[in-house]
Write a protein that holds these residues in place. Structure first.
Motif, PDB file in Angstrom:
ATOM      1  N   LEU A 127      11.384 134.916 -89.710  1.00 15.95           N
ATOM      2  CA  LEU A 127      11.169 133.577 -89.160  1.00 15.95           C
ATOM      3  C   LEU A 127      11.664 133.505 -87.718  1.00 15.95           C
ATOM      4  O   LEU A 127      10.973 132.989 -86.835  1.00 15.95           O
ATOM      5  CB  LEU A 127      11.892 132.547 -90.032  1.00 15.95           C
ATOM      6  CG  LEU A 127      11.720 131.093 -89.628  1.00 15.95           C
ATOM      7  CD1 LEU A 127      10.258 130.706 -89.675  1.00 15.95           C
ATOM      8  CD2 LEU A 127      12.512 130.188 -90.546  1.00 15.95           C
TER       9      LEU A 127
ATOM     10  N   LEU B 162       9.322 135.363 -85.557  1.00 13.64           N
ATOM     11  CA  LEU B 162       8.057 134.657 -85.381  1.00 13.64           C
ATOM     12  C   LEU B 162       8.208 133.525 -84.361  1.00 13.64           C
ATOM     13  O   LEU B 162       7.360 133.355 -83.476  1.00 13.64           O
ATOM     14  CB  LEU B 162       7.595 134.109 -86.733  1.00 13.64           C
ATOM     15  CG  LEU B 162       6.145 133.676 -86.835  1.00 13.64           C
ATOM     16  CD1 LEU B 162       5.228 134.830 -86.505  1.00 13.64           C
ATOM     17  CD2 LEU B 162       5.851 133.162 -88.229  1.00 13.64           C
ATOM     18  N   VAL B 163       9.297 132.763 -84.505  1.00 20.35           N
ATOM     19  CA  VAL B 163       9.547 131.683 -83.536  1.00 20.35           C
ATOM     20  C   VAL B 163       9.640 132.279 -82.130  1.00 20.35           C
ATOM     21  O   VAL B 163       9.031 131.775 -81.172  1.00 20.35           O
ATOM     22  CB  VAL B 163      10.839 130.926 -83.894  1.00 20.35           C
ATOM     23  CG1 VAL B 163      11.231 129.998 -82.753  1.00 20.35           C
ATOM     24  CG2 VAL B 163      10.651 130.127 -85.158  1.00 20.35           C
TER      25      VAL B 163
ATOM     26  N   VAL C 146       6.116 133.293 -80.898  1.00 22.45           N
ATOM     27  CA  VAL C 146       5.285 132.152 -80.500  1.00 22.45           C
ATOM     28  C   VAL C 146       5.776 131.602 -79.160  1.00 22.45           C
ATOM     29  O   VAL C 146       4.982 131.294 -78.259  1.00 22.45           O
ATOM     30  CB  VAL C 146       5.307 131.061 -81.584  1.00 22.45           C
ATOM     31  CG1 VAL C 146       4.582 129.817 -81.106  1.00 22.45           C
ATOM     32  CG2 VAL C 146       4.670 131.562 -82.860  1.00 22.45           C
ATOM     33  N   PHE C 147       7.098 131.505 -79.040  1.00 20.88           N
ATOM     34  CA  PHE C 147       7.666 130.958 -77.806  1.00 20.88           C
ATOM     35  C   PHE C 147       7.349 131.881 -76.618  1.00 20.88           C
ATOM     36  O   PHE C 147       7.024 131.411 -75.526  1.00 20.88           O
ATOM     37  CB  PHE C 147       9.173 130.776 -77.965  1.00 20.88           C
ATOM     38  CG  PHE C 147       9.789 129.982 -76.856  1.00 20.88           C
ATOM     39  CD1 PHE C 147       9.453 128.653 -76.677  1.00 20.88           C
ATOM     40  CD2 PHE C 147      10.693 130.561 -75.984  1.00 20.88           C
ATOM     41  CE1 PHE C 147      10.001 127.908 -75.654  1.00 20.88           C
ATOM     42  CE2 PHE C 147      11.243 129.835 -74.954  1.00 20.88           C
ATOM     43  CZ  PHE C 147      10.901 128.500 -74.796  1.00 20.88           C
TER      44      PHE C 147
ATOM     45  N   VAL D 127       4.746 133.881 -76.307  1.00 14.22           N
ATOM     46  CA  VAL D 127       3.325 133.693 -75.955  1.00 14.22           C
ATOM     47  C   VAL D 127       3.164 132.414 -75.146  1.00 14.22           C
ATOM     48  O   VAL D 127       2.445 132.375 -74.138  1.00 14.22           O
ATOM     49  CB  VAL D 127       2.457 133.648 -77.232  1.00 14.22           C
ATOM     50  CG1 VAL D 127       1.046 133.220 -76.900  1.00 14.22           C
ATOM     51  CG2 VAL D 127       2.472 134.990 -77.918  1.00 14.22           C
ATOM     52  N   ARG D 128       3.845 131.375 -75.583  1.00 16.03           N
ATOM     53  CA  ARG D 128       3.748 130.091 -74.886  1.00 16.03           C
ATOM     54  C   ARG D 128       4.221 130.229 -73.440  1.00 16.03           C
ATOM     55  O   ARG D 128       3.570 129.728 -72.514  1.00 16.03           O
ATOM     56  CB  ARG D 128       4.612 129.071 -75.613  1.00 16.03           C
ATOM     57  CG  ARG D 128       4.770 127.754 -74.876  1.00 16.03           C
ATOM     58  CD  ARG D 128       5.962 126.990 -75.444  1.00 16.03           C
ATOM     59  NE  ARG D 128       6.083 125.679 -74.851  1.00 16.03           N
ATOM     60  CZ  ARG D 128       6.817 125.426 -73.782  1.00 16.03           C
ATOM     61  NH1 ARG D 128       7.461 126.391 -73.157  1.00 16.03           N
ATOM     62  NH2 ARG D 128       6.901 124.195 -73.315  1.00 16.03           N
TER      63      ARG D 128
ATOM     64  N   ALA E 118       1.646 132.211 -71.490  1.00 17.72           N
ATOM     65  CA  ALA E 118       0.419 131.467 -71.248  1.00 17.72           C
ATOM     66  C   ALA E 118       0.650 130.378 -70.194  1.00 17.72           C
ATOM     67  O   ALA E 118      -0.245 130.071 -69.406  1.00 17.72           O
ATOM     68  CB  ALA E 118      -0.079 130.843 -72.548  1.00 17.72           C
TER      69      ALA E 118
END
Lengths: 676, 301
Positions: A532, A535-536, A539-540, A542-543, A546
């Motif tokens: 977990l 994963l967090v 995602v962070f 990638v954010r 981006a």
């Protein structure tokens, strides 16, 4: 033996030395002594947890008889967690107390009481002689009282302290009654006499004995309806003491209950469901009242009641497991309960330390005054957030592990055959889920209102606390994360105490260590927690990648067209919980004061709510009032006139002399009449 | 692993079908079913506006929310294939991971210091707290019926035989649909297309989110719908051969999405203060399932 005397020696030397030191040195010496004590205690505890129990018998005195000191795995577990939280609390308190350097005498008393609480808590886990146990219990209660009333110049503090003092003595009375009962029947103060007692009397007698002990220990632990001292004492104390009280002091009650389950042989099924019921009630009641509180520390104190409830559910499940000869259920229940004791001591002390940081920066504890503190105190806010997530039982933190064990126990219980038990389990499941949901509701409120949004009041000098305070807090976070990520290791530590409970089921084949399926579960949970977090992070990441090339603008919060200063319009903690309050209003007694906004040029309206505890109203206030009314009838005796007091003394002495004389005369007369 | 791929596929068109169904019912042609996904991708390419009041919580919350939904999806099995994560009691983990995401979305709404977003946060916190017991008791009942305690084992050993068990299946499906509607803040608890901030729940919480973050949040909603659809599908897939199972899966997703669209077209949102009571009735529904299971197992009298 030698180490044990060294323990007492260090304690005594530190106590004697403390009053004579310069004020700057007091804290350091106290912490040094505390470390040494913790190291000795921890040594015994680790020995016990790895299977080498310590048992020695001190000669004692004529009154007490021999004093057995037995440190078994259960004691070891509690000694270890007590000393960890006390040490972090001590290091935090060292910095916290710097603000009070001018109160020299008060500080020495505080340091001495701190050491006494630490040593007595450890000793209580080790001593198995009821008289000495009661002595240690009393010393602990008194020194905790001294810790609570540190700011004794505030009238609220002294009131809360005295409330605590009285209620903790009620608990001592209950314990005393239990121990006297055993000693009267068995003629021994050794704890083993309790086992002999329940072996030689009926199950009903043993159950009654257990309930007497439960009243005493439950009062300390804060089970509803014995909880009313808790929400007063915790906010009044300095923050490291609140953390310590909520983290470990009330856990000594849990220790007592577990110890009594080990000692008393009774109908475990009845007992288990009783504990389960008490647990669910305490958990629900605690969190339901916590949501309504406006005082940050009081809110946390009510949460202690909730967590004691969760621990109670675990203990209840374990005890039911004992009654059903179901080893898996008892393992899940007791493991969940004992792990939650550790977990709660960690995150609750962290929460109180964070609340202490906020208090020292703002001199306020009213949630409605704060807002936006996260910008000035980012570390404190982050630590509070981590602890909040953990206390709500959310993965990947440690609270999830123990709650998961208890959930597993409840689901295992659903495999049972008797419908009555099934209803019990489903009701508890419902209770536990609701407790979890309400806790999330409560901590989003607390964290949101205190740290997020814009400030509701201006405070002069708010800044992040120093490293001295942050390091012990981060140490707690490390411990918490280690439980969340490596639960298997902690469960392995628990295997020795769990074996003691399993030994209560003679019909069940004993397996060495933790059953493989539960150990496997723990590995899975640890992996999930790590996954977990990863994963967090992903995602962070990638954010961030981006968003790197995109334009970022900063503007005001969207006010739906309103462009003025909207900070006074933001949602308050009270409005956050308003719907909830309306929904459950019949269960509480809330005093409301409302001043409506009227007229063309309103003078400023207002709305106040003061939640009050309904059990306190019925169990403490009303009986107290009746008692006061009755005793008030004899007030004329106390008229303040010294002559009268001397007269009472004379009357008393005369009665003491006359009554036996009269009795003797009467018996002489009767003899004479008989002879006629 | 299979379930993850299937849910990701279903999430592409799920909300699109809802919107299409709604527009068809109201007599419009409506956008294509991939339009919501195109919107999300467009958002992912945009820059953002942040409120001055917000802190780092606001920055990380959407990522945590999205990750929590992804993590929950990993637990969902598909037919004979367990999810990537599968252990005894994994549905507890499922519910708590979703709760973690919810926690962050609530505090990120509070982080903006807006009165509207606080209102939405308060409602979301209360509603999601009330809906949880229903899910846990339902799963508990099925755990009791099958003697298993993980998603995969429960679904694989669930056999429909008698009338009662069919009734249970229907009840459970209804319950899951309702839970999905509440968790995703749709009718009859919340109206995503309302135009007044005061009457919103979820939409008002994300007023200040923009750009990539908003895209994450919107896509997480799609994923959540598909995830609940997958749970419902699992009730019917059982031990079917793979090709059939995939077919049933997509059929269930489409029917579920159309149902949601129809429900939204023909029902009005409840009054806000009646929502709590409505959500609680779901718990009593789950208790019905519990009693049904007791009847099935002959434990009841």
């Amino acid at each position: 033996m030698g180490l044990f005397y060294a323990y007492l020696g260090i304690l005594g030397a530190a106590l004697l030395l403390l009053p004579f030191l310069r004020v700057e040195a007091k804290g350091g010496i106290a912490i040094g002594a505390s470390c040494a004590l913790a190291m000795i205690g921890g040594y015994f505890a680790v020995l016990a947890l790895s299977g080498h129990e310590t048992g020695l018998i001190l000669a004692g005195t004529q009154v007490t008889g021999p004093i057995p000191i037995r440190i078994d795995a259960l004691s070891g577990w509690f000694i270890l967690l007590i000393n960890f939280t006390i040490l972090t609390g001590g290091f935090y308190g060292l910095q916290y107390m710097k603000a009070y350097r001018d109160q020299k005498a008060n500080l020495s008393l505080h340091c001495m009481a701190f050491l006494l609480v630490q040593s007595m808590l450890s000793l209580l886990c080790a001593v198995q002689n009821s008289l000495v146990f009661l002595f240690a219990w009393e010393i602990m209660a008194l020194s905790a009282f001294l810790l609570v009333i540190f700011e004794h110049l505030k009238s609220d503090t002294i009131r809360a302290g005295i409330n605590y003092l009285i209620q903790s003595h009620v608990s001592i009375v209950a314990l005393m009654a239990g121990f006297i009962w055993v000693a009267y029947r068995m003629g021994s103060y050794d704890f083993q006499a309790i086992r002999d007692f329940s072996a030689s009397f009926s199950h009903l007698n043993s159950l009654a004995l257990f309930l007497v002990f439960f009243a005493g220990f439950g009062l300390k632990a804060g089970f509803v309806p014995f909880h009313t001292w808790l929400p007063y004492a915790h906010p009044a104390a300095p923050s490291h003491v609140s953390g310590l009280m909520s983290g470990v002091l009330i856990k000594i009650g849990i220790y007592g209950i577990l110890r009594m389950i080990l000692l008393v042989e009774t109908d475990y099924l009845v007992l288990g469901f009783l504990l389960l019921f008490m647990g669910v009630i305490s958990g629900l009641y605690g969190v339901m009242l916590a949501i309504l509180q406006h005082n940050l520390k009081k809110l946390l104190a009510y949460h202690s009641i909730e967590n004691i409830g969760i621990i109670g559910i675990g203990i209840g499940l374990g005890t039911i497991g004992l009654g059903l000869d179901n080893a898996a259920l008892s393992t899940l229940g007791f493991a969940g309960a004992m792990l939650h004791v550790l977990n709660h001591s960690l995150f609750k002390s962290l929460l109180f330390f964070s609340a202490g940081n906020v208090y020292q920066a703002t001199q306020s504890l009213n949630i409605e005054h704060f807002g936006g503190l996260i910008k000035k105190m980012p570390h404190t806010a982050g630590l509070f957030l981590v602890a909040s997530l953990a206390i709500c039982g959310l993965p990947p933190f440690n609270g999830f592990v123990s709650e998961f064990l208890i959930y597993s126990g409840l689901y295992l219980g659903l495999g049972n055959d008797s419908p009555v038990m099934l209803f019990g389990f489903v009701a508890s499941l419902f209770g536990l889920v609701l407790i979890g949901g309400l806790a999330i509701f409560c901590f989003t409120k607390a964290f949101g209102a205190v740290f997020l949004g814009s400030p509701r009041r201006e405070f002069a000098h708010v800044s992040e606390v120093g490293l001295g305070k942050l390091i012990p807090m981060y140490a707690v976070v490390v411990a918490m994360m280690s439980i969340g990520l490596f639960p298997g290791f902690y469960l392995e530590l628990l295997s020795a105490p769990l074996a003691a409970f399993e030994a209560k089921m003679p019909g069940v084949q004993q397996a060495a260590g933790i059953p493989a399926n539960i150990a496997g579960l723990m590995t899975d949970i640890g992996l999930c927690a790590a996954g977990l977090i990863a994963l967090v992070g992903a995602v962070f990441f990638v954010r961030q990648r981006a968003g790197r090339r995109q334009p970022v603008m900063v503007g005001p919060t969207w006010g739906c067209g309103y462009v003025g200063d909207a900070s006074r319009m933001q949602y308050t903690a009270s409005s956050f919980v308003r719907t909830y309050r309306k929904l459950f209003e019949p269960l509480f007694s809330i005093h409301k004061k409302k001043k409506p906004v009227e007229g063309i040029f309103p003078e400023g309206g207002g709305h106040e709510t003061h939640p009050y505890d309904k059990t306190e109203l019925w169990l403490i206030d009303k009986p107290l009032k009746i008692l006061k009314d009755f005793i008030g009838k004899f007030q004329f005796l106390q008229n303040g006139n010294p002559q009268f007091y001397i007269f009472y003394g004379v009357v008393f002495i005369a009665l003491v002399i006359l009554v036996p004389m009269l009795a003797e005369g009467l018996s002489f007369l009767l003899d004479f009449l008989n002879q006629l | 692993m299979l379930s993850l791929v299937l849910i990701l596929l279903a999430s592409l068109f799920f909300t699109g079908i809802i919107i299409r169904a709604k527009s068809l019912v109201s007599g419009r042609k409506g956008p294509g079913i991939f339009q919501p996904m195109k919107d999300v991708i467009r958002l992912w390419k945009k820059g953002s506006v942040f409120s001055r009041t917000t802190s780092f919580i606001f920055q990380i919350a959407p990522s945590v929310y999205f990750a929590s939904v992804l993590m929950a999806i990993l637990v969902v099995p598909f037919g004979k294939a367990p999810g990537l994560i599968s252990f005894q009691g994994d549905f507890v983990f499922f519910a708590y991971v979703l709760a973690l995401g919810k926690f962050f979305s609530i505090i990120s709404a509070l982080d903006t210091g807006s009165s509207f977003e606080g209102m939405g946060a308060s409602r979301e916190a209360l509603f999601s707290m009330l809906v949880e017991p229903a899910f846990f008791i339902m799963m508990g009942s099925f755990a009791m019926l099958t003697g298993q305690s993980s998603f995969h084992d429960i679904f694989i050993s669930l056999h429909f035989g008698s009338q009662i068990s069919y009734a249970l299946g229907v009840l459970a499906t209804f319950l899951l649909i309702m839970i999905a509607m509440i968790e995703n803040s749709r009718m009859p608890v919340d109206d995503p297309k309302t135009h007044l901030e005061l009457t919103m729940v979820h939409e008002v919480m994300i007023l200040d989110n923009s750009g990539f973050d908003l895209g994450l949040i919107l896509y997480a909603t799609n994923l959540k719908f598909a995830m609940y659809g997958a749970l419902i599908a699992n009730f019917f897939v059982g031990a079917l051969p793979l090709a059939w199972a995939v077919l049933v899966f997509f059929a269930v997703q489409v029917v579920f999405a159309m149902l949601a669209g129809l429900l939204e077209s023909f029902s009005a949102r409840f009054r806000m203060n009646h929502n709590a009571e409505f959500i609680y009735t779901l718990t009593s529904l789950s208790l019905l399932i519990f009693f049904g299971v007791l009847l099935l197992m002959g434990k009841f009298i």
